[in-house]
Design a protein around this motif. Sequence first.
Motif, PDB file in Angstrom:
ATOM      1  N   CYS A 175      -8.601  11.601  -2.629  1.00 22.28           N
ATOM      2  CA  CYS A 175      -7.910  12.078  -3.814  1.00 22.28           C
ATOM      3  C   CYS A 175      -7.360  10.919  -4.611  1.00 22.28           C
ATOM      4  CB  CYS A 175      -6.753  12.985  -3.421  1.00 22.28           C
ATOM      5  SG  CYS A 175      -7.295  14.521  -2.641  1.00 22.28           S
ATOM      6  N   PRO A 176      -7.153  11.097  -5.917  1.00 21.93           N
ATOM      7  CA  PRO A 176      -6.515  10.041  -6.707  1.00 21.93           C
ATOM      8  C   PRO A 176      -5.153   9.703  -6.134  1.00 21.93           C
ATOM      9  CG  PRO A 176      -7.541  11.657  -8.122  1.00 21.93           C
ATOM     10  CD  PRO A 176      -7.579  12.214  -6.722  1.00 21.93           C
ATOM     11  N   THR A 177      -4.815   8.422  -6.144  1.00 20.98           N
ATOM     12  CA  THR A 177      -3.605   7.970  -5.492  1.00 20.98           C
ATOM     13  C   THR A 177      -2.868   6.964  -6.343  1.00 20.98           C
ATOM     14  OG1 THR A 177      -4.852   6.209  -4.440  1.00 20.98           O
ATOM     15  CG2 THR A 177      -4.582   8.236  -3.190  1.00 20.98           C
ATOM     16  N   MET A 178      -1.643   6.678  -5.980  1.00 18.04           N
ATOM     17  CA  MET A 178      -0.916   5.564  -6.555  1.00 18.04           C
ATOM     18  C   MET A 178      -0.569   4.617  -5.434  1.00 18.04           C
ATOM     19  SD  MET A 178       2.612   5.433  -8.694  1.00 18.04           S
ATOM     20  CE  MET A 178       3.692   5.309  -7.287  1.00 18.04           C
ATOM     21  N   SER A 179      -1.011   3.381  -5.503  1.00 22.52           N
ATOM     22  CA  SER A 179      -0.726   2.425  -4.444  1.00 22.52           C
ATOM     23  C   SER A 179       0.736   2.018  -4.512  1.00 22.52           C
ATOM     24  CB  SER A 179      -1.608   1.190  -4.605  1.00 22.52           C
ATOM     25  OG  SER A 179      -1.381   0.282  -3.575  1.00 22.52           O
ATOM     26  N   THR A 180       1.430   2.060  -3.364  1.00 21.29           N
ATOM     27  CA  THR A 180       2.849   1.754  -3.358  1.00 21.29           C
ATOM     28  C   THR A 180       3.193   0.479  -2.633  1.00 21.29           C
ATOM     29  OG1 THR A 180       3.199   3.057  -1.349  1.00 21.29           O
ATOM     30  CG2 THR A 180       3.442   4.192  -3.461  1.00 21.29           C
ATOM     31  N   ARG A 181       2.340  -0.002  -1.753  1.00 22.07           N
ATOM     32  CA  ARG A 181       2.694  -1.218  -1.033  1.00 22.07           C
ATOM     33  C   ARG A 181       1.429  -1.852  -0.481  1.00 22.07           C
ATOM     34  NH1 ARG A 181       3.963  -2.274   4.280  1.00 22.07           N
ATOM     35  NH2 ARG A 181       4.082  -0.085   4.813  1.00 22.07           N
ATOM     36  N   TYR A 237     -10.262  -1.019  -9.015  1.00 22.29           N
ATOM     37  CA  TYR A 237      -9.116  -0.700  -9.868  1.00 22.29           C
ATOM     38  C   TYR A 237      -7.890  -1.469  -9.384  1.00 22.29           C
ATOM     39  CZ  TYR A 237      -5.374   1.711 -12.277  1.00 22.29           C
ATOM     40  OH  TYR A 237      -4.289   1.975 -13.052  1.00 22.29           O
ATOM     41  N   GLY A 238      -7.041  -1.836 -10.324  1.00 26.80           N
ATOM     42  CA  GLY A 238      -5.807  -2.526  -9.974  1.00 26.80           C
ATOM     43  C   GLY A 238      -4.884  -2.611 -11.171  1.00 26.80           C
ATOM     44  N   LEU A 239      -3.763  -3.265 -10.966  1.00 32.24           N
ATOM     45  CA  LEU A 239      -2.736  -3.421 -11.986  1.00 32.24           C
ATOM     46  C   LEU A 239      -2.205  -4.837 -11.943  1.00 32.24           C
ATOM     47  CD1 LEU A 239      -0.678  -0.273 -10.947  1.00 32.24           C
ATOM     48  CD2 LEU A 239      -2.043  -0.408 -13.032  1.00 32.24           C
ATOM     49  N   ALA A 240      -1.685  -5.303 -13.062  1.00 35.37           N
ATOM     50  CA  ALA A 240      -1.032  -6.611 -13.045  1.00 35.37           C
ATOM     51  C   ALA A 240       0.061  -6.636 -11.983  1.00 35.37           C
ATOM     52  CB  ALA A 240      -0.440  -6.916 -14.420  1.00 35.37           C
ATOM     53  N   SER A 283      -1.432  -5.319 -19.860  1.00 35.35           N
ATOM     54  CA  SER A 283      -2.389  -5.357 -20.974  1.00 35.35           C
ATOM     55  C   SER A 283      -1.758  -5.053 -22.316  1.00 35.35           C
ATOM     56  CB  SER A 283      -3.532  -4.371 -20.707  1.00 35.35           C
ATOM     57  OG  SER A 283      -3.023  -3.053 -20.603  1.00 35.35           O
ATOM     58  N   GLY A 284      -0.612  -4.360 -22.321  1.00 36.41           N
ATOM     59  CA  GLY A 284       0.040  -4.057 -23.586  1.00 36.41           C
ATOM     60  C   GLY A 284      -0.558  -2.885 -24.327  1.00 36.41           C
ATOM     61  N   PRO A 315      -4.240  -8.353  -8.450  1.00 37.81           N
ATOM     62  CA  PRO A 315      -4.069  -7.079  -9.115  1.00 37.81           C
ATOM     63  C   PRO A 315      -4.697  -5.886  -8.380  1.00 37.81           C
ATOM     64  CG  PRO A 315      -6.021  -8.113  -9.962  1.00 37.81           C
ATOM     65  CD  PRO A 315      -5.532  -8.970  -8.810  1.00 37.81           C
ATOM     66  N   THR A 316      -5.487  -6.105  -7.326  1.00 45.65           N
ATOM     67  CA  THR A 316      -6.384  -5.065  -6.834  1.00 45.65           C
ATOM     68  C   THR A 316      -5.701  -4.087  -5.885  1.00 45.65           C
ATOM     69  OG1 THR A 316      -8.177  -6.681  -6.976  1.00 45.65           O
ATOM     70  CG2 THR A 316      -8.622  -4.672  -5.766  1.00 45.65           C
ATOM     71  N   THR A 317      -5.938  -2.784  -6.104  1.00 47.73           N
ATOM     72  CA  THR A 317      -5.486  -1.756  -5.161  1.00 47.73           C
ATOM     73  C   THR A 317      -6.656  -1.006  -4.539  1.00 47.73           C
ATOM     74  OG1 THR A 317      -5.301  -0.075  -6.902  1.00 47.73           O
ATOM     75  CG2 THR A 317      -3.330  -1.393  -6.432  1.00 47.73           C
ATOM     76  N   HIS A 318      -7.717  -0.784  -5.308  1.00 51.13           N
ATOM     77  CA  HIS A 318      -8.875  -0.029  -4.826  1.00 51.13           C
ATOM     78  C   HIS A 318     -10.158  -0.812  -5.094  1.00 51.13           C
ATOM     79  CE1 HIS A 318      -5.831   3.107  -5.242  1.00 51.13           C
ATOM     80  NE2 HIS A 318      -6.562   3.873  -4.459  1.00 51.13           N
ATOM     81  N   LEU A 319     -11.022  -0.853  -4.110  1.00 53.63           N
ATOM     82  CA  LEU A 319     -12.335  -1.493  -4.248  1.00 53.63           C
ATOM     83  C   LEU A 319     -13.384  -0.645  -3.533  1.00 53.63           C
ATOM     84  CD1 LEU A 319     -11.358  -5.223  -3.570  1.00 53.63           C
ATOM     85  CD2 LEU A 319     -12.042  -4.248  -5.770  1.00 53.63           C
TER      86      LEU A 319
END
Length: 408
Positions: free
Chosen positions: A341-347, A275-278, A141-142, A282-286
Motif C-alpha cells: 500500500c502507499p506509505t509515508m516513510s517515517t524513519r 521515490y524520495g524526498l529532500a 523543489s519549491g 533522499p531515497t525512501t522507496h526503490l
Amino acid sequence: MDAGADAFAAGLHALTGRTGEVVALAMVLDPVFCQAFSGIARSGNVSALVNPLLPPERLAHVLRVSGARVAVVSPAMVPVLTAVRDRLGDLAHLVLTHREPDLDGEAAELPTVAELAAGAPAFTPPVEADGEEVACLQFTSGTTGAAKAVRLTHRNLTVNAAQTAHMHQVDESSVLFNHLPTLHLMHVTVAATVGATHVLWPAPDVAEAVIAADIARATHYYSLPMRLAKLAADPRLGELEAPALRAILSGGSALAPSAAGVLSQHFGVPVVQGYGLAETSPTTHLSDLDRPRPGSCGVLVPGAESRIVDPETGPRCRSTHGARSRCGDRSSCSATSGATCPTMSTRTAGSPPGTSATRTPQGTFSWSTGSRTSSSATTGWCHRRRSNGSCSGTVPSPTASSWTHRTS
C-alpha cells in the motif's frame, strides 16, 4: 579525487580562515562537483546544494536562506548572481567551477576550484566528523512554495548511500552512467560508497548517450523519465545496444509503464524507478531489480519504516523493509507478504534517535530527520479513501490518480 578534495579543503580554509561556514555548491554535471563537495565536508564546513538552472529570484532565495558565505558556481551563473547582488545575504566569496576564455570584468578575477586548490598550503584533515553533525543543506523543489532548506547529517547521507547501493546492486565492478542535466548528490555518494566508476554525460541526445554508455561498458544507466520516454520513441532505438547494462533507473517523476516496457524489452534489463524526498537524504522507496513491477516506485529501502496514514484518524499501520502492507477496512491493517500500500516513510536506519513524523491538526505531517532538520518542512501521503476504505495493490508512482501528496 581524494587528493583533490584535500587540496580544495585547504584552499577553502585559506580563503575563509575558519570552519563551520556554509558553502553553496552548484550541482553541475562535472567531476569538479565531487572534488568540491568532498573538500567542503573535509574542511569542516557545510555544503548547500544549488541547482544551477534556477532563475535569479529563486537562486537569490536559496543563497540567502542557506546563509552561504562562499558559493562555488559555474561561469554562466555569475551574471545571474550579479543581477541580484543586493539580495544574496551573507555571500562574500565566489569561486568558479572552471574558467572560460570569454570571461571579463569581475568574473575574470575570480578563482576557480582548481586554482584555489593549487595555491593552498599543505592541509591536515580535521578530526573525523561526528556522524550527527550537519554535512549539507539540501533544498526542497519549491513546487508548493518557496524552497526550504533541509539539514542532512553525515550519517543521513552515508546510510542512505549504502541503502541505495544495496537496492540497485551496485558494487566495485559497477559503472554508473549518469545522463541527468544536473548532478544529484545521491549518485556521487552511492558510487563513492562502493568504489564504483561514475561516468558523467552532459550531452542531451538520448541515442548518443546510449552509445557512450556502451563504450563505457556501463552497468547502471541513470536518466529522467522525460529522456527515457524520448529514447523509447526514438527511431534509432533498434540500432542501439548496451550488453553490459544490468538496469536502467529513473527518478524525479513518474515513468510511463509503456516506455519502461519498450526499453526493458529492447535492452533485456529491468527499467525501474524510485521515490524520495529532500528530507530523507533522499531515497525512501526503490524497485527490486529481481522483481520489478511496472508502474511501481518500489519497496522501502533496508532499515526503513513507513506507515499508512488517514488524515482524519491518524496512523493506521506500519510496515518495514521486506514486508508489504495490505489495507483492509478502516479499522484494521496488517503486514503481510501480499500487496503493498502507499506509505509515508517515517524513519531510516542511521537517522538520529527520535526521528518521527508528527501529525498536525490539518492532517499533514511535520517531518523530522533529526533535531537539526528545518521544522518548516512538512509532508505526508494523504489517502483519498475509496468507499470501502481499501487501497490498490502496489505502491503507485507519485502521480497515481488515487493518491495525493500534500505539502505545507
